[in-house]
Design an enzyme around this catalytic site. Structure first.
Site, PDB file in Angstrom:
ATOM      1  N   ASP A  88       0.812  -1.222   0.000  1.00 47.05           N
ATOM      2  CA  ASP A  88       0.000   0.000   0.000  1.00 47.05           C
ATOM      3  C   ASP A  88       0.845   1.270   0.000  1.00 47.05           C
ATOM      4  O   ASP A  88       0.680   2.139  -0.860  1.00 47.05           O
ATOM      5  CB  ASP A  88      -0.928   0.034   1.230  1.00 47.05           C
ATOM      6  CG  ASP A  88      -2.138  -0.876   1.049  1.00 47.05           C
ATOM      7  OD1 ASP A  88      -2.415  -1.271  -0.104  1.00 47.05           O
ATOM      8  OD2 ASP A  88      -2.779  -1.189   2.056  1.00 47.05           O
ATOM      9  N   SER A 142      -2.787  -9.610   8.255  1.00 44.40           N
ATOM     10  CA  SER A 142      -2.302  -8.238   8.358  1.00 44.40           C
ATOM     11  C   SER A 142      -1.682  -8.099   9.753  1.00 44.40           C
ATOM     12  O   SER A 142      -2.339  -8.358  10.764  1.00 44.40           O
ATOM     13  CB  SER A 142      -3.459  -7.264   8.181  1.00 44.40           C
ATOM     14  OG  SER A 142      -3.143  -6.045   8.808  1.00 44.40           O
ATOM     15  N   ARG A 163       0.520   5.126  17.172  1.00 40.22           N
ATOM     16  CA  ARG A 163       0.067   6.066  16.123  1.00 40.22           C
ATOM     17  C   ARG A 163       0.320   7.529  16.461  1.00 40.22           C
ATOM     18  O   ARG A 163       0.864   8.266  15.643  1.00 40.22           O
ATOM     19  CB  ARG A 163      -1.400   5.822  15.764  1.00 40.22           C
ATOM     20  CG  ARG A 163      -1.708   4.442  15.178  1.00 40.22           C
ATOM     21  CD  ARG A 163      -0.644   3.966  14.233  1.00 40.22           C
ATOM     22  NE  ARG A 163      -0.980   2.762  13.494  1.00 40.22           N
ATOM     23  CZ  ARG A 163      -0.124   1.802  13.203  1.00 40.22           C
ATOM     24  NH1 ARG A 163       1.137   1.887  13.620  1.00 40.22           N
ATOM     25  NH2 ARG A 163      -0.478   0.762  12.491  1.00 40.22           N
ATOM     26  N   ASP A 168      -6.910   3.252  13.023  1.00 46.17           N
ATOM     27  CA  ASP A 168      -5.637   3.950  12.888  1.00 46.17           C
ATOM     28  C   ASP A 168      -5.737   5.275  12.130  1.00 46.17           C
ATOM     29  O   ASP A 168      -5.059   6.235  12.457  1.00 46.17           O
ATOM     30  CB  ASP A 168      -4.596   3.032  12.231  1.00 46.17           C
ATOM     31  CG  ASP A 168      -4.091   1.978  13.206  1.00 46.17           C
ATOM     32  OD1 ASP A 168      -4.126   2.244  14.424  1.00 46.17           O
ATOM     33  OD2 ASP A 168      -3.670   0.897  12.755  1.00 46.17           O
TER      34      ASP A 168
HETATM   35  N1  ARG Z   1      -7.287  -3.377  16.420  1.00 47.79           N
HETATM   36  C1  ARG Z   1      -6.044  -2.801  16.811  1.00 47.79           C
HETATM   37  C2  ARG Z   1      -6.235  -1.338  17.107  1.00 47.79           C
HETATM   38  O1  ARG Z   1      -7.122  -0.741  16.608  1.00 47.79           O
HETATM   39  C3  ARG Z   1      -4.934  -3.033  15.806  1.00 47.79           C
HETATM   40  C4  ARG Z   1      -5.164  -2.483  14.438  1.00 47.79           C
HETATM   41  C5  ARG Z   1      -4.108  -2.840  13.418  1.00 47.79           C
HETATM   42  N2  ARG Z   1      -4.060  -4.260  13.201  1.00 47.79           N
HETATM   43  C6  ARG Z   1      -3.419  -4.890  12.226  1.00 47.79           C
HETATM   44  N3  ARG Z   1      -3.394  -6.181  12.257  1.00 47.79           N
HETATM   45  N4  ARG Z   1      -2.795  -4.261  11.280  1.00 47.79           N
HETATM   46  O2  ARG Z   1      -5.452  -0.773  17.834  1.00 47.79           O
END
Ligand code: ARG
Length: 398
Positions: free
Chosen positions: A13, A174, A93, A122
């Site tokens: 991406d 992922s 983040r 995110d």
């Molecule tokens: N659900 C988690 C959060 O919102 C992780 C999100 C990212 N997960 C991933 N497998 N890329 O903090």
């Protein structure tokens, strides 16, 4: 020419995003990657970013900033989203966003961009951080608006524009990886009835295959911050690294949960967070020993709210800072040692001590050493129970 700072991971991406932004925005792209302990090779990433068309590449080691300014405050707050998730992804983040803003200012950039989808948490965390810290910057989220509808279309685009990508490396999941934990979703995990296959787990052994003998570890805290393991002073990065290793070996820190996303969706995610699980459990155990009852109960409420704020991307809010002020005050006496037993997927606190302990053996004992005034309890119960006596009398009249 427009300048855009992009949160770059080197995956499909964000690789495509570099080219896509260049052409659709007529912009110069500055790729930014944070080292949060995900074990990337910066030289390879840089080569890839530049080959893909980035004008500049930044790689910043943010591990200690992550620990000091994000992980430790959340540990002290006992912040676990929906009672379980230590929020490795959520906490990283705002850290990445803050450092992107610094780069954007240094480079005089006009915009910041990220590769998050339109249905995740995110995107919210990145953008609320950008808005809090630099409301003047434009925010671009290509994945929300671009024309590609599938991975295949993205690969097609990459080929057409000679973007170096590793298509053979199609992972079934992922994965978001940092030193505080790993988040794993997609693939077969999308069926909430399906037990996660072993290959979903990256750093933890299954309890079935973990050692048949426990390991005992003593963790020392000073005002809520871990400072030593088994009597040896260590910095937090070393402590976390060590606990991820030994906890992972015992299958500790696996979390399989359905969670409520901010955008309203329920999602199924697997987490691996050995160090976070051990430290949260030991820290809470010490608090039980040194924090007075009413404060301890109230702090539980604060922990829930704190976790929500982090999960929702409210990191740079005054609200979070106010809660931090409260939490830090509660940590004044959270100093001492907790002994935990790691065994077959579990982390069990089995011993705790502190020079600030509120535990008085002479009060809790059932032996002849007891000094508690048993007789005084009658008056206490009479008055404490008075509201119920009044209520009971009234109810019988009816
Ligand atoms: N659900 C988690 C959060 O919102 C992780 C999100 C990212 N997960 C991933 N497998 N890329 O903090």
């Amino acid at each position: 020419m427009k300048k855009i700072v992009l949160a770059y991971s080197g995956g499909l991406d964000t690789s495509i995003i570099i080219k896509w932004l260049q052409t659709t925005q007529n912009a110069e792209i500055i790729a930014f990657t944070a080292d949060v302990g995900q074990k990337e090779n910066p030289a390879i990433l840089e080569e890839k970013a530049i080959k893909t068309g980035a004008k500049k590449f930044y790689f910043k080691d943010l591990k200690n900033e992550f620990i000091d300014d994000y992980i430790l405050p959340s540990l002290k707050a006992s912040a676990l989203y929906e009672d379980r998730y230590p929020m490795a992804t959520s906490l990283s983040r705002p850290l990445i966003a803050k450092n992107m803003v610094d780069v954007a200012r240094m480079e005089n950039a006009d915009a910041v961009a990220h590769g998050c989808t339109g249905k995740g948490n995110d995107q919210v965390r990145f953008e609320l951080a950008f808005k809090s810290l630099a409301p003047e910057l434009e925010i671009i989220a290509p994945v929300r608006v671009w024309e590609f509808k599938s991975r295949e279309e993205e690969i097609e685009y990459a080929k057409k524009h000679k973007i170096p990508i590793d298509v053979t490396k199609k992972r079934p999941y992922s994965i978001d990886w940092n030193l505080w934990g790993i988040s794993i979703e997609c693939g077969v995990l999308e069926n909430p009835w399906q037990e996660p296959p072993e290959d979903a787990y990256q750093i933890t052994k299954s309890p079935e295959k973990s050692p048949s003998k426990p390991d005992y570890i003593e963790i020392e805290f000073n005002q809520g911050i871990p400072t030593a393991i088994n009597g040896k002073n260590m910095n937090c990065l070393d402590i976390i690294t060590l606990l991820n290793g030994i906890g992972g070996k015992h299958g500790v820190g696996r979390i399989d949960m359905i969670e409520n996303r901010l955008v309203g969706i329920k999602s199924r995610e697997i987490y691996e967070a050995p160090a976070a699980t051990i430290l949260h459990s030991a820290h809470l155990e010490l608090e039980k020993l040194v924090i007075e009852r009413e404060l301890y109960h109230f702090k539980n409420i604060i922990s829930k709210k704190y976790a929500e704020l982090v999960y929702y991307g409210y990191w740079f809010s005054d609200f979070r800072k106010c809660l931090d002020a409260f939490v830090n005050t509660t940590q004044k006496y959270v100093s001492g040692i907790v002994r935990v037993k790691l065994f077959k997927g579990q982390c069990i606190p089995v011993g705790r001590k502190s020079k600030f302990s509120l535990y008085e053996e002479s009060l809790s004992t059932y032996t002849s050493k007891d000094i508690f005034d048993h007789k005084a309890s009658k008056g206490f119960i009479d008055i404490f129970g008075l509201p119920l006596v009044l209520e009971g009398k009234r109810n019988r009249k009816k």
